[in-house]
Scaffold this motif. Sequence first.
Motif, PDB file in Angstrom:
ATOM      1  N   LEU A   6      33.464  12.426  13.646  1.00 37.04           N
ATOM      2  CA  LEU A   6      33.248  11.582  14.818  1.00 37.04           C
ATOM      3  C   LEU A   6      34.577  11.198  15.440  1.00 37.04           C
ATOM      4  N   PRO A   7      34.607  10.989  16.746  1.00 38.41           N
ATOM      5  CA  PRO A   7      35.850  10.524  17.374  1.00 38.41           C
ATOM      6  C   PRO A   7      36.186   9.111  16.931  1.00 38.41           C
ATOM      7  N   ALA A   8      37.436   8.734  17.099  1.00 38.27           N
ATOM      8  CA  ALA A   8      37.879   7.407  16.663  1.00 38.27           C
ATOM      9  C   ALA A   8      37.245   6.308  17.482  1.00 38.27           C
ATOM     10  N   VAL A   9      36.978   6.558  18.762  1.00 37.98           N
ATOM     11  CA  VAL A   9      36.374   5.571  19.659  1.00 37.98           C
ATOM     12  C   VAL A   9      35.089   6.167  20.221  1.00 37.98           C
ATOM     13  N   ILE A  10      34.009   5.408  20.149  1.00 36.01           N
ATOM     14  CA  ILE A  10      32.687   5.862  20.598  1.00 36.01           C
ATOM     15  C   ILE A  10      32.235   4.958  21.737  1.00 36.01           C
ATOM     16  N   GLN A  11      31.855   5.560  22.848  1.00 40.98           N
ATOM     17  CA  GLN A  11      31.365   4.807  23.993  1.00 40.98           C
ATOM     18  C   GLN A  11      29.943   4.340  23.729  1.00 40.98           C
ATOM     19  N   SER A  19      34.459   1.313  17.429  1.00 42.14           N
ATOM     20  CA  SER A  19      35.242   2.144  16.523  1.00 42.14           C
ATOM     21  C   SER A  19      34.303   2.997  15.678  1.00 42.14           C
ATOM     22  N   ARG A  20      34.854   4.022  15.080  1.00 39.49           N
ATOM     23  CA  ARG A  20      34.026   4.904  14.262  1.00 39.49           C
ATOM     24  C   ARG A  20      33.408   4.155  13.090  1.00 39.49           C
ATOM     25  N   ALA A  21      34.180   3.319  12.449  1.00 41.43           N
ATOM     26  CA  ALA A  21      33.659   2.546  11.314  1.00 41.43           C
ATOM     27  C   ALA A  21      32.606   1.542  11.772  1.00 41.43           C
ATOM     28  N   GLY A  22      32.839   0.910  12.918  1.00 39.61           N
ATOM     29  CA  GLY A  22      31.864  -0.044  13.422  1.00 39.61           C
ATOM     30  C   GLY A  22      30.542   0.603  13.791  1.00 39.61           C
ATOM     31  N   LEU A  26      26.886  -0.155  12.001  1.00 37.36           N
ATOM     32  CA  LEU A  26      25.692  -0.572  12.737  1.00 37.36           C
ATOM     33  C   LEU A  26      24.524   0.366  12.477  1.00 37.36           C
ATOM     34  N   LEU A  27      24.799   1.667  12.447  1.00 43.99           N
ATOM     35  CA  LEU A  27      23.734   2.647  12.240  1.00 43.99           C
ATOM     36  C   LEU A  27      23.146   2.533  10.838  1.00 43.99           C
ATOM     37  N   ASN A  28      24.004   2.356   9.830  1.00 42.74           N
ATOM     38  CA  ASN A  28      23.508   2.220   8.454  1.00 42.74           C
ATOM     39  C   ASN A  28      22.705   0.935   8.288  1.00 42.74           C
ATOM     40  N   THR A  29      23.162  -0.150   8.908  1.00 38.87           N
ATOM     41  CA  THR A  29      22.413  -1.407   8.837  1.00 38.87           C
ATOM     42  C   THR A  29      21.054  -1.268   9.495  1.00 38.87           C
ATOM     43  N   TYR A  30      21.023  -0.572  10.620  1.00 37.69           N
ATOM     44  CA  TYR A  30      19.758  -0.357  11.336  1.00 37.69           C
ATOM     45  C   TYR A  30      18.775   0.418  10.469  1.00 37.69           C
ATOM     46  N   LEU A 263      18.906   1.861  24.435  1.00 35.10           N
ATOM     47  CA  LEU A 263      19.036   2.132  23.003  1.00 35.10           C
ATOM     48  C   LEU A 263      20.336   1.547  22.446  1.00 35.10           C
ATOM     49  N   TRP A 264      21.423   1.594  23.222  1.00 38.96           N
ATOM     50  CA  TRP A 264      22.659   0.963  22.781  1.00 38.96           C
ATOM     51  C   TRP A 264      22.488  -0.549  22.678  1.00 38.96           C
ATOM     52  N   GLU A 265      21.727  -1.150  23.612  1.00 43.46           N
ATOM     53  CA  GLU A 265      21.472  -2.588  23.524  1.00 43.46           C
ATOM     54  C   GLU A 265      20.730  -2.926  22.239  1.00 43.46           C
ATOM     55  N   ARG A 266      19.783  -2.078  21.859  1.00 40.19           N
ATOM     56  CA  ARG A 266      19.036  -2.304  20.635  1.00 40.19           C
ATOM     57  C   ARG A 266      19.941  -2.161  19.399  1.00 40.19           C
ATOM     58  N   ILE A 267      20.800  -1.168  19.410  1.00 36.47           N
ATOM     59  CA  ILE A 267      21.688  -0.947  18.260  1.00 36.47           C
ATOM     60  C   ILE A 267      22.654  -2.114  18.106  1.00 36.47           C
ATOM     61  N   LEU A 268      23.219  -2.584  19.202  1.00 34.64           N
ATOM     62  CA  LEU A 268      24.200  -3.667  19.113  1.00 34.64           C
ATOM     63  C   LEU A 268      23.563  -4.985  18.681  1.00 34.64           C
TER      64      LEU A 268
END
Length: 348
Positions: A6-11, A19-22, A26-30, A263-268
């Motif tokens: 994955l890239p270092a910064v994700i839009q 960030s990639r770690a962030g 979020l995805l694992n928590t979801y 979908l990004w709103e839901r993930i955040l």
Amino acid sequence: MNKAPLPAVIQAGSGRALSRAGFLSLLNTYNCYLKDQTQLHLTYSQGHGGQVIVEGFLNISWGVRRPIRLKIQDDKQILPLQSPTSVDPTSQNSPLGSKSTMSRWGEYSELHQIDEMAETEAAQETVVKDPLPGPPVYETATLRPMRHRSPELEPESNLVRCMSDVSLVKRRKGRGKSAAQREKEKQHRFSINGHFYNYKTSIFTPSFDTSTKVRISSRMTTDQVIEQLLNKFKIENDPQEFALYCVHQSGEKRKLSHRDHPLWERILQGPSDDIMKVFLMDMHEEEVSNDVAQYLNLELPILDQFLLKLREEENREIQRVINKYQHQHRLLSHMLSFKTSPHIETSV
């Protein structure tokens, strides 16, 4: 899931970055929150240019106040048919012609005509099987034998009208099918909380706060998600009549703009609907800011005290503006009077 790094910064939508770690956190928590519902887990992949694309189901709650209209039929390509010049019921070109001529869905002006066709067929079968003694009795307006509605005909007629969008011709063709096969064929049209198309109740308002799911991707904007939802349930209303709102537990209600990505709103915000829900509401629904939402759950006497304080502050501000105006008015009046006073010349 794409195994490419994955890239270092994700839009994450418009004007936001993770960030990639962030993002992975979020995805694992979801997905861990929905561990018992693996079909609702989010997956990601990388598109052209290394763009990260997330796909999965979005839970949307119904919050519309205006009635919605369901389509009579699915969006299928139906060739335009020329209206028959003859209305002879025995003609092969007539929709009520012989049984050997198959008619397509869309040739009937309304569902009442299909229901009339079923009644005509049942009446003809009744005349042939159980002829009445004596001379035949005909209807006054036509030369058809008098029809006698049987008690079993009314439930059958209602069943035809309540079917989702299957025409009478298809129903007669599938009489020999089992109940499981007929139920499977009916699933091509989704229901809104169990409400399939019924021409008597095709215009209705879904129950408030009932939810449904629609599969989307993180690239889809608000307008595209609304269109996807309306197409899923075959709703005729214009997508411009609706909007998506994020309703938080505190009472804050924020409208998603056309360029937002739901979908990004839901993930955040996380997967829990107890914290935030995505509602489909009318376009002009009033928003509630966070500053106002913090007072919504307070008791009425406390809210009255807040209003009293606000009125006192408002009166003080009004008086301050009045005093400032009066001071400026006196100052300008003095300056004007000095400018307009006559100049006296003296000679030596």
